[in-house]
Design a protein around this motif. Sequence first.
Motif, PDB file in Angstrom:
ATOM      1  N   PHE A 195       0.974  -1.252  -0.221  1.00  0.00           N
ATOM      2  CA  PHE A 195       0.058  -0.056  -0.217  1.00  0.00           C
ATOM      3  C   PHE A 195       0.877   1.506  -0.026  1.00  0.00           C
ATOM      4  N   ALA A 196       1.514   1.613   0.405  1.00  0.00           N
ATOM      5  CA  ALA A 196       2.877   2.609   0.970  1.00  0.00           C
ATOM      6  C   ALA A 196       3.841   2.568  -0.395  1.00  0.00           C
ATOM      7  N   LYS A 197       3.402   1.815  -1.402  1.00  0.00           N
ATOM      8  CA  LYS A 197       4.527   1.536  -2.433  1.00  0.00           C
ATOM      9  C   LYS A 197       3.654   2.295  -3.315  1.00  0.00           C
ATOM     10  N   VAL A 198       2.116   1.711  -3.368  1.00  0.00           N
ATOM     11  CA  VAL A 198       1.197   2.729  -4.313  1.00  0.00           C
ATOM     12  C   VAL A 198       1.257   4.057  -3.511  1.00  0.00           C
ATOM     13  N   VAL A 199       1.127   4.256  -3.144  1.00  0.00           N
ATOM     14  CA  VAL A 199       0.626   5.749  -2.640  1.00  0.00           C
ATOM     15  C   VAL A 199       1.816   6.738  -2.808  1.00  0.00           C
ATOM     16  N   ARG A 200       3.310   6.178  -2.658  1.00  0.00           N
ATOM     17  CA  ARG A 200       4.624   6.937  -2.778  1.00  0.00           C
ATOM     18  C   ARG A 200       4.396   6.791  -4.685  1.00  0.00           C
ATOM     19  N   ASN A 201       4.166   5.515  -6.085  1.00  0.00           N
ATOM     20  CA  ASN A 201       4.471   5.489  -6.975  1.00  0.00           C
ATOM     21  C   ASN A 201       3.347   5.768  -8.119  1.00  0.00           C
ATOM     22  N   HIS A 202       2.215   5.880  -7.656  1.00  0.00           N
ATOM     23  CA  HIS A 202       0.899   5.891  -8.551  1.00  0.00           C
ATOM     24  C   HIS A 202       0.633   6.804 -10.466  1.00  0.00           C
ATOM     25  N   HIS A 203       1.817   7.871  -9.553  1.00  0.00           N
ATOM     26  CA  HIS A 203       2.213   8.532 -10.546  1.00  0.00           C
ATOM     27  C   HIS A 203       2.798   8.616 -11.660  1.00  0.00           C
ATOM     28  N   LYS A 204       3.960   7.608 -11.110  1.00  0.00           N
ATOM     29  CA  LYS A 204       5.318   7.071 -11.971  1.00  0.00           C
ATOM     30  C   LYS A 204       4.860   6.421 -13.380  1.00  0.00           C
ATOM     31  N   GLN A 205       5.452   6.638 -14.208  1.00  0.00           N
ATOM     32  CA  GLN A 205       5.273   5.891 -15.692  1.00  0.00           C
ATOM     33  C   GLN A 205       6.279   4.058 -15.054  1.00  0.00           C
ATOM     34  N   LEU A 206       5.288   3.727 -15.087  1.00  0.00           N
ATOM     35  CA  LEU A 206       5.203   1.967 -15.059  1.00  0.00           C
ATOM     36  C   LEU A 206       5.623   1.165 -16.366  1.00  0.00           C
ATOM     37  N   PRO A 207       7.135   0.447 -16.351  1.00  0.00           N
ATOM     38  CA  PRO A 207       6.637  -0.494 -17.292  1.00  0.00           C
ATOM     39  C   PRO A 207       5.508  -1.627 -17.343  1.00  0.00           C
ATOM     40  N   ASP A 208       5.632  -2.377 -18.549  1.00  0.00           N
ATOM     41  CA  ASP A 208       3.757  -2.590 -18.890  1.00  0.00           C
ATOM     42  C   ASP A 208       4.322  -3.987 -17.893  1.00  0.00           C
ATOM     43  N   ALA A 209       4.964  -4.570 -17.245  1.00  0.00           N
ATOM     44  CA  ALA A 209       5.631  -5.622 -16.721  1.00  0.00           C
ATOM     45  C   ALA A 209       5.287  -5.438 -15.339  1.00  0.00           C
ATOM     46  N   GLY A 210       5.189  -4.003 -14.489  1.00  0.00           N
ATOM     47  CA  GLY A 210       5.280  -3.883 -13.300  1.00  0.00           C
ATOM     48  C   GLY A 210       5.013  -4.403 -12.383  1.00  0.00           C
ATOM     49  N   ASP A 211       4.718  -4.230 -11.233  1.00  0.00           N
ATOM     50  CA  ASP A 211       4.258  -4.562 -10.239  1.00  0.00           C
ATOM     51  C   ASP A 211       2.877  -4.357 -10.284  1.00  0.00           C
ATOM     52  N   GLY A 212       2.207  -6.055  -9.674  1.00  0.00           N
ATOM     53  CA  GLY A 212       0.409  -5.835 -10.512  1.00  0.00           C
ATOM     54  C   GLY A 212      -0.635  -5.101  -9.281  1.00  0.00           C
ATOM     55  N   LEU A 213      -0.232  -4.296  -8.382  1.00  0.00           N
ATOM     56  CA  LEU A 213      -1.409  -3.405  -7.682  1.00  0.00           C
ATOM     57  C   LEU A 213      -1.047  -2.199  -8.111  1.00  0.00           C
TER      58      LEU A 213
END
Length: 261
Positions: A195-213
Amino acid sequence: MISRASEIKMIPTLHTIADRVFSVLDNSNSSFNDLSDIVRYDQAITSKIISIANSAYYSRGIEIFNLQRAMLTIGFEEVRAIVTCILLMDGIMKLLKLNEEDLLSLWRHSIEVACAARVLSERLMLEDPQKAFTASLLHDIGRIIFYAFSPEYKEMQDKAKPGTDLAALEREHFGIDHQETGHIIAVKWKFPADFAKVVRNHHKQLPDAGDGLLRLVAASDRFFTKEPGGISPEGMILDRERDAIAFEVKKIMKFMQLDIR
């Protein structure tokens, strides 16, 4: 902003949600499900229950992501006491002078993203749908700091062009964004690491195979903020499900007796 995020102990609850919760707490015949059906839609109460369930006293080293499991871990009577304290503390939080209209706007966006992430989770078979819903409900928790302590924040948003990256705009104006302030809160309140990772990174560009949540929440957030970046597979799924998501959001708003215009 960093100092404010480090010090904050509560975020506010919409008064209509508080009224619904108090009606349940005042009824001696209320059940676990009665309380759960209301608090699962509120950022303030959900965040605190998840935080408490993941504290050393309750968690026994196992991270808890699901709100109902968190409530079961703590126990119904203790949850009732915790929720009562949260709502009493909420009166103090109103001293932050957070506008109810701003809170409603933030809450509605979080519900939209949560409903969309749950749909994506089901369609793509990534993560538990309820985990995706709860993580999405909390993803913008850091924006509370800006609304509460920066009078010019709302004006900044209102003047922004459609599709503007809010996090980039915040960094330009304040030198910090709501992902950072939210992450401070998430760590302090002992949110699960995912959850903390989502809060910290939800605006960042992610690789197609990135973290599922994170992928689910970020895609759902982009869908509603209309940030640029082309049409993604997730965006196409959500576009097909747009009416169903809107119906679910409206149903939740009606259930919580909130403005559904």
